[in-house]
Every structure is written in structure tokens, then in C-alpha cells.
Design an enzyme around this catalytic site. Structure first.
Site, PDB file in Angstrom:
ATOM      1  N   SER A  20      -4.438   7.967  31.549  1.00 52.70           N
ATOM      2  CA  SER A  20      -3.840   8.881  30.575  1.00 52.70           C
ATOM      3  C   SER A  20      -4.291  10.319  30.816  1.00 52.70           C
ATOM      4  CB  SER A  20      -4.202   8.452  29.153  1.00 52.70           C
ATOM      5  OG  SER A  20      -5.590   8.290  29.007  1.00 52.70           O
ATOM      6  N   ASN A 107     -12.492   3.712  21.660  1.00 48.81           N
ATOM      7  CA  ASN A 107     -11.495   3.465  20.609  1.00 48.81           C
ATOM      8  C   ASN A 107     -11.694   4.372  19.397  1.00 48.81           C
ATOM      9  OD1 ASN A 107     -10.600   1.542  22.347  1.00 48.81           O
ATOM     10  ND2 ASN A 107     -11.352  -0.225  21.170  1.00 48.81           N
ATOM     11  N   THR A 152      31.512  25.282   1.161  1.00 48.07           N
ATOM     12  CA  THR A 152      31.306  23.833   1.107  1.00 48.07           C
ATOM     13  C   THR A 152      32.360  23.275   2.056  1.00 48.07           C
ATOM     14  OG1 THR A 152      32.834  23.530  -0.739  1.00 48.07           O
ATOM     15  CG2 THR A 152      30.514  23.852  -1.317  1.00 48.07           C
ATOM     16  N   HIS A 153      32.041  22.223   2.734  1.00 50.37           N
ATOM     17  CA  HIS A 153      32.915  21.679   3.790  1.00 50.37           C
ATOM     18  C   HIS A 153      33.238  22.723   4.852  1.00 50.37           C
ATOM     19  CE1 HIS A 153      33.824  18.443   0.823  1.00 50.37           C
ATOM     20  NE2 HIS A 153      33.788  19.455  -0.036  1.00 50.37           N
ATOM     21  N   SER A 274      26.629  35.164  30.686  1.00 49.70           N
ATOM     22  CA  SER A 274      27.201  34.096  31.503  1.00 49.70           C
ATOM     23  C   SER A 274      27.227  34.567  32.944  1.00 49.70           C
ATOM     24  CB  SER A 274      28.615  33.799  31.015  1.00 49.70           C
ATOM     25  OG  SER A 274      29.371  33.217  32.057  1.00 49.70           O
ATOM     26  N   LYS A 280      30.425  37.609  28.002  1.00 50.76           N
ATOM     27  CA  LYS A 280      29.753  36.628  27.144  1.00 50.76           C
ATOM     28  C   LYS A 280      28.371  37.066  26.686  1.00 50.76           C
ATOM     29  CE  LYS A 280      30.739  32.446  26.976  1.00 50.76           C
ATOM     30  NZ  LYS A 280      31.207  31.551  25.956  1.00 50.76           N
ATOM     31  N   ASN A 282      25.679  34.657  24.711  1.00 52.54           N
ATOM     32  CA  ASN A 282      25.551  33.304  24.165  1.00 52.54           C
ATOM     33  C   ASN A 282      24.274  33.124  23.343  1.00 52.54           C
ATOM     34  OD1 ASN A 282      27.935  32.507  25.458  1.00 52.54           O
ATOM     35  ND2 ASN A 282      26.824  32.032  27.349  1.00 52.54           N
ATOM     36  N   GLU A 287      20.918  27.477  20.138  1.00 50.64           N
ATOM     37  CA  GLU A 287      21.414  26.163  20.598  1.00 50.64           C
ATOM     38  C   GLU A 287      20.258  25.265  21.009  1.00 50.64           C
ATOM     39  OE1 GLU A 287      25.204  26.697  23.147  1.00 50.64           O
ATOM     40  OE2 GLU A 287      24.238  28.648  23.054  1.00 50.64           O
ATOM     41  N   TYR A 314      -7.314  -2.222  18.381  1.00 55.12           N
ATOM     42  CA  TYR A 314      -6.756  -1.365  19.423  1.00 55.12           C
ATOM     43  C   TYR A 314      -5.991  -2.177  20.470  1.00 55.12           C
ATOM     44  CZ  TYR A 314      -6.476   1.864  23.360  1.00 55.12           C
ATOM     45  OH  TYR A 314      -6.013   2.633  24.389  1.00 55.12           O
ATOM     46  N   GLN A 319      -2.172   4.141  23.762  1.00 54.52           N
ATOM     47  CA  GLN A 319      -2.350   5.312  24.615  1.00 54.52           C
ATOM     48  C   GLN A 319      -1.051   6.125  24.688  1.00 54.52           C
ATOM     49  OE1 GLN A 319      -4.965   5.231  28.177  1.00 54.52           O
ATOM     50  NE2 GLN A 319      -3.044   5.139  29.307  1.00 54.52           N
ATOM     51  N   LYS A 322       0.202   9.718  22.574  1.00 54.71           N
ATOM     52  CA  LYS A 322       0.008  11.156  22.752  1.00 54.71           C
ATOM     53  C   LYS A 322       1.223  11.919  23.275  1.00 54.71           C
ATOM     54  CE  LYS A 322      -4.592   9.842  23.309  1.00 54.71           C
ATOM     55  NZ  LYS A 322      -4.055   8.470  23.523  1.00 54.71           N
TER      56      LYS A 322
HETATM   57  N1  ARG Z   1      -7.134   6.452  27.036  1.00 49.20           N
HETATM   58  C1  ARG Z   1      -7.239   5.543  25.942  1.00 49.20           C
HETATM   59  C2  ARG Z   1      -6.188   5.932  24.888  1.00 49.20           C
HETATM   60  O1  ARG Z   1      -5.716   7.012  24.924  1.00 49.20           O
HETATM   61  C3  ARG Z   1      -8.571   5.615  25.318  1.00 49.20           C
HETATM   62  C4  ARG Z   1      -8.984   4.370  24.627  1.00 49.20           C
HETATM   63  C5  ARG Z   1      -9.283   3.317  25.620  1.00 49.20           C
HETATM   64  N2  ARG Z   1      -9.763   2.141  24.993  1.00 49.20           N
HETATM   65  C6  ARG Z   1      -9.728   0.929  25.597  1.00 49.20           C
HETATM   66  N3  ARG Z   1     -10.153  -0.057  24.899  1.00 49.20           N
HETATM   67  N4  ARG Z   1      -9.223   0.786  26.770  1.00 49.20           N
HETATM   68  O2  ARG Z   1      -5.833   5.132  24.047  1.00 49.20           O
END
Ligand code: ARG
Length: 459
Positions: A20, A107, A152-153, A274, A280, A282, A287, A314, A319, A322
Site C-alpha cells: 500500500s 491494525n 421551477t422545471h 476551443s 468559444k 467554455n 463542467e 481487521y 487497505q 485509502k
Molecule cells: N497497510 C495496511 C492497511 O493499510 C496496514 C495494516 C496491516 N495489517 C495487517 N494485519 N496486515 O490496512
């Protein structure tokens, strides 16, 4: 890190799917901060010596200085930011670094880091949204009297003021900020010390790490603590709702900037040309804000799908929490900044707005209301009479206020020339003085109240 049990290293694909670090390196500040608090607590509790705790503290600062100067290197072999930071710490201080992970697991570590990161992101969004509110306030005040069609509409309905229209978005953003604040309050408990899932036998002090990291206290259940990502989902919910508002405002700008409307011209800073059509101009930024809201909503769905089937505690699926949060954060930040810039710099074509507000028999309701007020006519009947007046005006190709009195009298004898006093768009908006209404006086009062609230926040 776990070489003790393993004879062979991971395959290249395993390394890649497992790592990760390419994305969680963004947690480095939070990770080092969490480790500082943890090491200090271990020292204070006599779980490691004060010398080791001090060495770890100094080492973590050196690692931070490196990351700040050179960025975080992506080394798939070190898997994630937690292992990378620990390994860097080892390079700085040697053997003492091996004591940092006492009474802790990745964890609870990642759960803590991520909460800290999301908390920062909430604070950032809150600040940026405050600036967008200020921009809306300034433009609303400037245009408290500018008449535009209310729709409205997307059909012309009744005249409103541009200030009132902009203040509607101020209200949406106020709710967004309050939602972020609610999420922050619920998020602000510290999982550190939950260890892998069951807590720890070491005499740790969870209150002290919680308070060192600015949390209100420790989380209450270790299993929940390491497997809870509600805070991230809530953040994404808030971000999604906010982005929907930004997208609606963006859509208004797209519509208003189109030639048939011509209600606004966006400044050069917020438009593009453009490559083929020289004329143009834009509204690309608007958008893209509209487009980004779809991606932000997608990140919410992504994390909900990650979490929905996970047993306690966990699992590595987590992972994947993120990337959606990082993506939403980045897109939301850009969207807020772009909308703020567009609101600040838009040139509103109030002449065009006024003209459009006068078309479409937008003051028909005012005629009906006048019949109710001045003629004692029941509203339903007044509605019917007004409908006939609109049909007549349409047939004659004139606006309502251009119908001669005899034409109006032909439709209903109770109409007299005082009615012309209510048929202009200015009279219409000025009359709408109910609380929350579009009358310029109301808009000014709303702006003043909002400004006082913003100033109050600043104190
Ligand atoms: N890189 C892991 C995550 O983002 C960290 C936790 C890892 N824990 C494990 N038991 N492998 O979740």
C-alpha cells in the site's frame, strides 16, 4: 518484518498486490505523529526505558525531516508506510527502533493514522467551504436587488433576486459544514492501544496517547476499533453531499454562461477556448466540478462495498479504504477552490437576467394575489382570472403589465389601474418579504445574519 516464520520471500505479484506504500505514503505525517505519542507513552509507563523512548523520539524527527525534504520513497518491499517508517527509524537509531512496536499492531496504528488524516481533511474542507461562503455572501450582497427569473422545471416561474439565489447555496454549504463537524465529533476517539484486535497485556495508558494526538479519549472496544471505518465512510458521505451542491451550482454556471441565457460571463481565469472554434469560451471548470461529483460519490460507494461483508476484526480488504478517501479529498478540494474562484470573479449580466425575468408572465402570481387582496376574490378564482389574462397577453404578444386596462377589465371588472403597481418584476420581488423570501430587504438581512455568524466562527 515477519521473516521468522517464512522461508521464502513473496512473489513479485504478491508484493505488488500487497503493497500500500504507493498510496498510503500520504499518511506519513500522521504515522510519525502517532509513533511519537506511542513511544512517549511507552517510556512514561516504564514499558521501555526513557532512554529508548527519547532515542525513538529523536529518530522519528530525523525521519520526518527526510520525508519532508525528499518525499517518501516507494519501496514495495517495505509494503506500507508503517513498515517503511520503522525501517527508516532503524537506519537512524539502530536497535532501539525495535522497541517502538511494543504493545501496538499495524491494525491499531493504521486505524489511528487514518483517523488523524481524515480529521485533517475535514478541517481543510471546513476552512475552504468557509471561504466559498464568504464569496457567496459578497456577491449576494452586491446583487441583493438584481432581479432574475426564478425557475421551477427550468421554466420561468417568479422573479427572484440574484442575491437570494446565491444565498440558497450559502445555506447548502452551511449544512455541509455542519455535517462535516458532526462527523468530526464522532470520529474523534483514538483506536491506538487496541493492538492487533484484543488489546494488550502491557500496562499502556490509552488516555495519554489519545490526548497527545488531540482525541477526546480512547475508543471503547478493541475489536471495533481496528475494524471500524465508519469515520471514513461518513467523511465520504459528507464530501459526496457537498459535491452534489457544488455540482448544482456548477450546472447553474454552465446554463447561465450559455449564449441563449447569457446571464453570466465567466472570467478568463475560469474558462477555456476551443482549439478549432475561435469564438468559444467554455465553462470547463464548472463542467469538471459537475463531473467530479460523480467520482466523489463513486468513492463513497467504493468504500461501502469494501466494508459491507467483512467479519470482525481487521481484513486486508480494508487497505483499500485509502484510495477512495484520498481521491475524494483531492477532487473536493479542487472543486471547492474552483467554485470559489468562479463565484468571486463571475460577471453577472444583470440586464439579461432582468429581461428574462420580465418574460414568461413571471408576475402572474402577483396579479392573482392582488385580486385576492384588493378584490376579495378567492385564490382559486383569482388563479383562473389571471390565467385568462395571461392567455390574452400571449395572444397579443405583450407582457402582462403591457395589457391595457380595458383588456383587463374585460376579463374581470374588479381589476383597476392600481394593479399595475404589482405587475413589474421589481414590485414582485419587493413584495416577497416573508421570512426567507426573496425581497431585497430580506436578502440584505440574511446576508447580515450570515456574516455575523461567520465572524462569530472566526473568534
Ligand atoms: N497497510 C495496511 C492497511 O493499510 C496496514 C495494516 C496491516 N495489517 C495487517 N494485519 N496486515 O490496512
Amino acid at each position: 518484518m515477519w521473516g521468522g516464520r517464512f522461508a521464502e520471500g513473496p512473489s513479485a505479484v504478491m508484493r505488488e498486490i500487497n503493497a500500500s506504500i504507493p498510496f498510503d505514503k500520504r499518511l506519513w505525517r500522521q504515522d510519525l505523529r502517532g509513533s511519537q505519542a506511542h513511544a512517549a507513552m511507552l517510556g512514561a509507563q516504564g514499558i521501555i526505558t526513557l532512554e529508548d523512548a527519547a532515542a525513538i523520539g529523536t529518530g522519528l524527527e530525523l525521519v520526518a525531516a527526510d520525508f519532508r525534504a525528499d518525499g517518501v520513497p516507494v519501496d514495495l518491499a517495505l509494503e506500507d508506510i508503517h513498515m517503511l517508517a520503522e525501517s527508516r527509524l532503524g537506519e537512524k537509531i539502530g536497535a532501539a527502533s525495535g522497541r517502538l512496536h511494543t504493545a501496538r499492531s499495524r491494525n491499531d496504528q493504521v486505524a489511528t493514522d487514518f483517523r488523524l488524516w481524515v480529521r485533517d481533511s475535514i478541517d481543510e474542507a471546513n476552512r475552504a467551504l468557509g471561504l466559498l461562503q464568504d464569496a457567496l455572501l459578497a456577491r449576494a450582497e452586491q446583487h441583493a436587488d438584481s432581479v432574475m427569473p426564478g425557475f421551477t422545471h427550468l421554466q420561468v416561474a417568479q422573479p427572484v433576486t440574484l442575491g437570494h439565489h446565491l444565498m440558497a447555496y450559502y445555506e447548502m454549504i452551511a449544512r455541509d459544514r455542519s455535517r462535516f463537524a458532526d462527523a468530526r465529533a464522532r470520529l474523534n476517539l483514538c483506536p491506538l492501544g487496541s493492538a492487533a484486535l484484543a488489546g494488550t497485556g502491557f500496562p499502556i495508558d490509552r488516555d495519554s496517547t489519545a490526548s497527545a494526538l488531540g482525541f477526546d479519549g480512547p475508543t471503547r472496544n478493541s475489536l471495533d476499533s481496528v475494524s471500524d471505518r465508519d469515520f471514513a465512510i461518513e467523511y465520504l458521505t459528507c464530501a459526496t453531499q457537498c459535491s452534489l451542491h457544488l455540482s448544482r451550482l456548477a450546472e447553474e454556471f454552465v446554463i447561465w454562461a450559455s449564449q441563449p441565457f447569457g446571464f453570466v460571463s465567466l472570467s478568463d481565469q475560469w474558462s477555456t477556448g476551443s482549439s478549432i472554434m475561435p469564438q468559444k469560451r467554455n465553462p470547463d471548470a464548472a463542467e469538471l466540478v459537475r463531473g467530479h461529483s460523480g467520482r466523489i460519490a463513486g468513492s463513497l460507494v467504493s468504500l461501502m462495498m469494501t466494508m459491507k461483508g467483512l467479519p470482525l476484526a481487521y481484513s486486508k480488504d480494508m487497505q483499500d479504504d485509502k484510495p477512495p478517501v484520498f481521491e475524494a479529498h483531492d477532487l473536493l478540494g479542487l472543486s471547492i477552490a474552483a467554485m470559489t474562484g468562479m463565484v468571486e470573479s463571475a460577471v453577472f449580466r444583470t440586464d439579461r437576467m432582468h429581461e428574462a425575468a420580465s418574460a414568461g408572465f413571471s408576475t402572474a402570481t402577483d396579479l392573482a394575489d392582488w385580486l385576492v387582496r384588493e378584490g376579495g376574490v378567492p385564490f382559486r378564482e383569482a388563479h383562473h382570472i389571471t390565467g385568462r389574462a395571461v392567455a390574452r397577453a400571449e395572444a397579443d404578444g405583450v407582457r402582462l403589465d403591457q395589457l391595457p386596462l380595458d383588456a383587463l377589465k374585460e376579463i374581470d371588472d374588479r381589476i383597476d389601474d392600481r394593479v399595475y403597481g404589482v405587475l413589474s418584476v421589481e414590485a414582485s420581488v419587493a413584495s416577497r418579504t416573508s421570512f426567507g423570501g426573496t425581497a431585497p430587504a430580506r436578502v440584505r438581512a440574511a446576508v447580515a445574519a450570515a456574516r455575523a455568524a461567520r465572524e462569530e466562527e472566526g473568534r
